[in-house]
Design a protein around this motif. Structure first.
Motif, mmCIF file in Angstrom:
data_model
loop_
_atom_site.group_PDB
_atom_site.id
_atom_site.type_symbol
_atom_site.label_atom_id
_atom_site.label_comp_id
_atom_site.label_asym_id
_atom_site.label_seq_id
_atom_site.Cartn_x
_atom_site.Cartn_y
_atom_site.Cartn_z
ATOM 1 N N ASN A 68 -2.073 7.473 3.470
ATOM 2 C CA ASN A 68 -2.134 6.615 4.654
ATOM 3 C C ASN A 68 -0.795 6.363 5.338
ATOM 4 N N GLN A 186 -3.797 -10.741 0.140
ATOM 5 C CA GLN A 186 -4.688 -9.579 0.217
ATOM 6 C C GLN A 186 -5.669 -9.566 -0.958
ATOM 7 N N ASN A 190 -9.734 -9.651 -0.595
ATOM 8 C CA ASN A 190 -10.447 -8.394 -0.859
ATOM 9 C C ASN A 190 -11.088 -8.277 -2.239
ATOM 10 N N SER A 242 -5.720 -3.488 -1.853
ATOM 11 C CA SER A 242 -5.124 -4.775 -1.469
ATOM 12 C C SER A 242 -3.600 -4.677 -1.443
ATOM 13 N N ARG A 245 -2.505 -2.711 1.592
ATOM 14 C CA ARG A 245 -2.564 -3.515 2.819
ATOM 15 C C ARG A 245 -1.377 -4.486 2.906
ATOM 16 N N TYR A 248 1.608 -2.528 4.084
ATOM 17 C CA TYR A 248 1.551 -2.386 5.543
ATOM 18 C C TYR A 248 2.111 -3.635 6.232
ATOM 19 N N GLU A 249 1.623 -4.797 5.773
ATOM 20 C CA GLU A 249 2.054 -6.047 6.413
ATOM 21 C C GLU A 249 3.562 -6.247 6.256
ATOM 22 N N ILE A 261 -3.406 -1.633 10.211
ATOM 23 C CA ILE A 261 -3.672 -1.708 8.777
ATOM 24 C C ILE A 261 -5.116 -1.284 8.508
ATOM 25 N N LYS A 263 -8.794 -0.924 7.067
ATOM 26 C CA LYS A 263 -9.697 -1.857 6.391
ATOM 27 C C LYS A 263 -9.869 -1.413 4.952
ATOM 28 N N LEU A 264 -10.124 -2.363 4.082
ATOM 29 C CA LEU A 264 -10.260 -2.031 2.666
ATOM 30 C C LEU A 264 -11.332 -0.969 2.460
#
Ligand SMILES: [Zn+2]
Length: 382
Positions: A68, A186, A190, A242, A245, A248-249, A261, A263-264
């Motif tokens: 990703n 996260q 999640n 999680s 993500r 990413y943040e 970002i 989605k899970l």
């Protein structure tokens, strides 16, 4: 002369801060550290060892980053069941000039009820509980050669006394705490596990690293239900997703970018996430197989357990199984997992279940709710 000094100063500012900006503004190298390994298993659960779960989750996280986050390098402190001294783990991160260090662990407690996830940054432990976690994770340096030399006199038996060592990470404290907070948020969003919060304590695997660093306790291996979740592909992907993500943040924040970002759900293979566990369909007077599929198709399942008595399908020991289903034959309850329309898929799932400890798992076939032989199933499918 004054002019010269001024020009020199301006040049210095440009080169020094230009270089500084370049180095720190892009998060493009991440070290993932699966806790323990080799003859240091970490905490022991009823069906697994910490070192196995930490490796499985770490590898999934690494793959998710590679798939990703283009342009972000991933380094692992280990990718196999190998014992690595703790100081070598942060050394690897320092040598490779990494931007983030993520150490993954499982918690354990003598209380079987303890549960939830927590993320630690290096720092002064405020509670006895946090000290206990650090003590457990630090204990393995006692078996390393020359540990006093390699750890600058760090006392693993009394992490609360190692105030000096907290200072090593001070420069990265704020970033580490920020990243830890993003991870906890996260996880809370999640997973169904409980949030134990961001904490601080002195961990030997963290104190020598020269970058923002966190140690994540992804759940309690000593809690049967949580162990089952940590062992399941679904649980491992939800945890790794999680963390991704949160990366990413963190990256958006530090790099000043606005990456979308994922989605899970998009991070988890369909085969794992979309499987639904059907409602328990066991009834006491069932004498033949109950069917959930009246169509004329052959259904393959993997039988992994036979018991004289009926067990609720929501029993915690089944928590990591998909499409759980049971039928009664000759007075014995037989428990199956998975539901496939092709033998090959069922065989793959059988292998996975064997790896998870269901040594006697085998493929069974059903037609209109009745158990049939694999040869008959084969004929019907032709
Ligand atoms: Zn650990």
């Amino acid at each position: 002369m004054k002019r010269c000094i001024l020009i020199f100063f301006v040049l210095w500012v440009i080169t020094a801060f230009g270089g500084y900006a370049q180095k720190t503004q892009v998060i493009d190298k991440i070290v993932i550290d699966p806790g323990h390994g080799g003859d240091k298993p970490g905490a022991i659960g009823s069906r697994s060892k910490e070192k196995e779960i930490t490796l499985a989750v770490s590898l999934k996280l690494g793959q998710l980053i590679k798939d990703n986050l283009q342009g972000v390098d991933v380094l692992f402190t280990r990718t196999t069941d190998k014992d690595i001294d703790l100081y070598k783990r942060s050394q690897l991160a320092n040598k490779s000039n990494a931007d983030l260090f993520i150490s993954i662990h499982c918690n354990s407690s003598t209380s079987k009820e303890s549960k939830g996830f927590e993320t630690f940054a290096m720092g002064f432990a405020k509670t006895a509980e946090n000290i206990a976690v650090a003590k457990k994770e630090n204990a393995e340096i006692l078996t390393e050669l020359n540990y006093q030399k390699n750890y600058d006199g760090f006392d693993p038996n009394a992490p609360e006394n190692n105030i000096l060592f907290s200072l090593y990470q001070t420069a990265y404290m704020e970033s580490s705490l920020k990243f830890a907070d993003l991870i906890q948020k996260q996880f809370a969003a999640n997973t169904t596990m409980s949030n134990r919060g961001v904490k601080q304590a002195n961990f030997v695997v963290l104190f020598q690293s020269a970058m923002p660093s966190v140690l994540i306790e992804i759940g309690f291996i000593s809690n049967k239900q949580e162990e089952a979740y940590l062992l399941s592909d679904k649980g491992q992907y939800e945890i790794a997703g999680s963390i991704l993500r949160a990366i990413y943040e963190y990256k958006n924040l530090k790099d000043n970018t606005q990456l979308t970002i994922p989605k899970l759900q998009a991070l988890i293979p369909d085969s794992i996430y979309n499987k639904k566990v059907p409602e328990p369909i066991i009834t006491k007077d069932t004498t033949t197989a109950t069917t959930i599929d009246d169509t004329a198709a052959v259904v393959y399942r993997v039988q992994m357990l036979s018991l004289p008595e009926k067990v609720a399908l929501n029993d915690s020991r089944f928590a990591d199984l998909d499409s759980l289903w049971a039928y009664q034959q000759d007075g014995i309850w037989k428990y199956t997992a998975g539901s496939f329309n092709r033998y090959g898929l069922a065989a793959e799932y059988q292998t996975a279940l064997k790896e998870r400890g269901y040594k006697d798992a085998f493929v069974v076939a059903f037609y209109k709710g009745k158990r049939i032989s694999l040869a008959e199933a084969n004929k019907l499918n032709k």
